[in-house]
Design an enzyme around this catalytic site. Sequence first.
Site, PDB file in Angstrom:
ATOM      1  CE1 TYR A  38     -13.466  13.982  -4.980  1.00 39.99           C
ATOM      2  CE2 TYR A  38     -14.445  13.448  -2.864  1.00 39.99           C
ATOM      3  CZ  TYR A  38     -13.403  13.396  -3.733  1.00 39.99           C
ATOM      4  OH  TYR A  38     -12.361  12.499  -3.494  1.00 39.99           O
TER       5      TYR A  38
ATOM      6  CB  CYS B 292      -0.910   4.267   1.851  1.00 40.74           C
ATOM      7  SG  CYS B 292      -2.467   4.270   1.550  1.00 40.74           S
TER       8      CYS B 292
ATOM      9  NE  ARG C 257     -10.092   2.875   0.026  1.00 37.81           N
ATOM     10  CZ  ARG C 257     -10.399   2.216   0.904  1.00 37.81           C
ATOM     11  NH1 ARG C 257     -10.747   1.081   1.169  1.00 37.81           N
ATOM     12  NH2 ARG C 257      -9.598   2.698   2.143  1.00 37.81           N
TER      13      ARG C 257
ATOM     14  CE  LYS D  48      -9.728  11.055   2.707  1.00 38.63           C
ATOM     15  NZ  LYS D  48      -8.741  10.822   1.612  1.00 38.63           N
TER      16      LYS D  48
ATOM     17  CE  LYS E  45      -6.466   8.737   4.103  1.00 45.26           C
ATOM     18  NZ  LYS E  45      -5.655   8.493   2.947  1.00 45.26           N
TER      19      LYS E  45
ATOM     20  CD  GLU F 136      -1.298  10.019  13.868  1.00 45.41           C
ATOM     21  OE1 GLU F 136      -0.488  10.740  13.468  1.00 45.41           O
ATOM     22  OE2 GLU F 136      -1.195   8.674  13.835  1.00 45.41           O
TER      23      GLU F 136
ATOM     24  NE  ARG G 283      -5.194   2.318   1.728  1.00 49.65           N
ATOM     25  CZ  ARG G 283      -6.070   2.315   0.594  1.00 49.65           C
ATOM     26  NH1 ARG G 283      -7.458   2.371   0.684  1.00 49.65           N
ATOM     27  NH2 ARG G 283      -5.664   2.095  -0.793  1.00 49.65           N
TER      28      ARG G 283
ATOM     29  CB  CYS H 192      -2.716   3.691  -2.100  1.00 44.63           C
ATOM     30  SG  CYS H 192      -3.595   5.432  -1.850  1.00 44.63           S
TER      31      CYS H 192
ATOM     32  CB  SER I 258     -15.622   9.843  -2.353  1.00 40.13           C
ATOM     33  OG  SER I 258     -15.207   8.469  -1.561  1.00 40.13           O
TER      34      SER I 258
END
Length: 350
Positions: free
Chosen positions: A339, A152, A231, A274, A221, A259, A243, A144, A300
């Site tokens: 972060y 993606c 983004r 995530k 995810k 998954e 998505r 992406c 984020s």
Amino acid sequence: MTKTMNSTMTDAVVGRVSNLSNDRNLIVRPRRLRRSDGIRAMVRETVVRPDDLIYPLFVVPQGRPRVEIGSMPGVFQSRVQEAVDDARRAYDAGIRAVLLFGLPEFKDAIGSSSWDPTGPVQSAIEGIKKHVPDMTVMADVCLCEYTDHGHCGVIVDRNGTKDVDNDQTLPLLMKQAVSFAAAGADFVAPSDMMDGRVAAIRRALDERSMNDVGIMAYSAKFASGFYGPFREAAESTPQFGDRRTYQMDPANRREALRETAIDVEEGADIVMVKPALSYLDIIRETRDSFPLPLAAYNVSGEYSMVKAAAERGWIDGPRVMNEILTSIKRAGADLIITYHALEFAENYKG
Ligand SMILES: [Zn+2]
């Protein structure tokens, strides 16, 4: 409390002594264990350390300036040398892993700039491995950031509806992963959510004798609103649609385990949930269900909310940061991609 099969265990947990349980004068006093800093430290169950954290870095081509992300104070788009300097600083603070994202020179329909051996991520991997050799370098694998449509994978037209084609995307992810591995990455981290990509990447690496390169799979995810600020940082906003045909529905718990089971089966070395904060139950259940190391991505939006509220004086930023990271580890994550990593590590008092 009603008598249940677990009453003996419950008695043990609350510290009740059965022959005293009818004595109304007995007060069980957990506060004894909270009386001082020393006692609290002694009985603390969960401690986050700098080497639990993975520090994400965004790398841009040489010609672009270093820019702070507007919605993510303290997070930068950096050139290779600056990313190497950031990695050095993080290592000196006790962080032992970075996760690299790249912003390419050009974008096209298939993200071909992502396997350019001189691309920003490949160059940063080489630079960090050369100058900070003990840093574990992980590279995010996805298209992406490199596609002009921001999705993606490869876009196909199905009866007038655009969709990401799973099986046409896999060979491109393999190329990208091999390219990062060839540059020296210790781990590749597929975040695309295509079916079969862990097995495909494992096969591609093994065919080239890159057996030592690990795979940290973004296993569960979710299609999340918390990715908004990322983004901006990665310049990867989809140009149409969303998505939801490949990332998971936030409502699904059992599907997250499915998954993850698939990624384990396909050869993942580390699995991931995530985002982290709205998915602590998924982290706990994944931890209880699989023996592999588990990473959680403190994304984020989770970071930006803390920074924005702290900036307004509404919360105590460092205190909330600590509480959030502790909650993610307490839920069962071994590794936290965040972060906050550098700020946490530089203020860490072992
Ligand atoms: Zn992606």
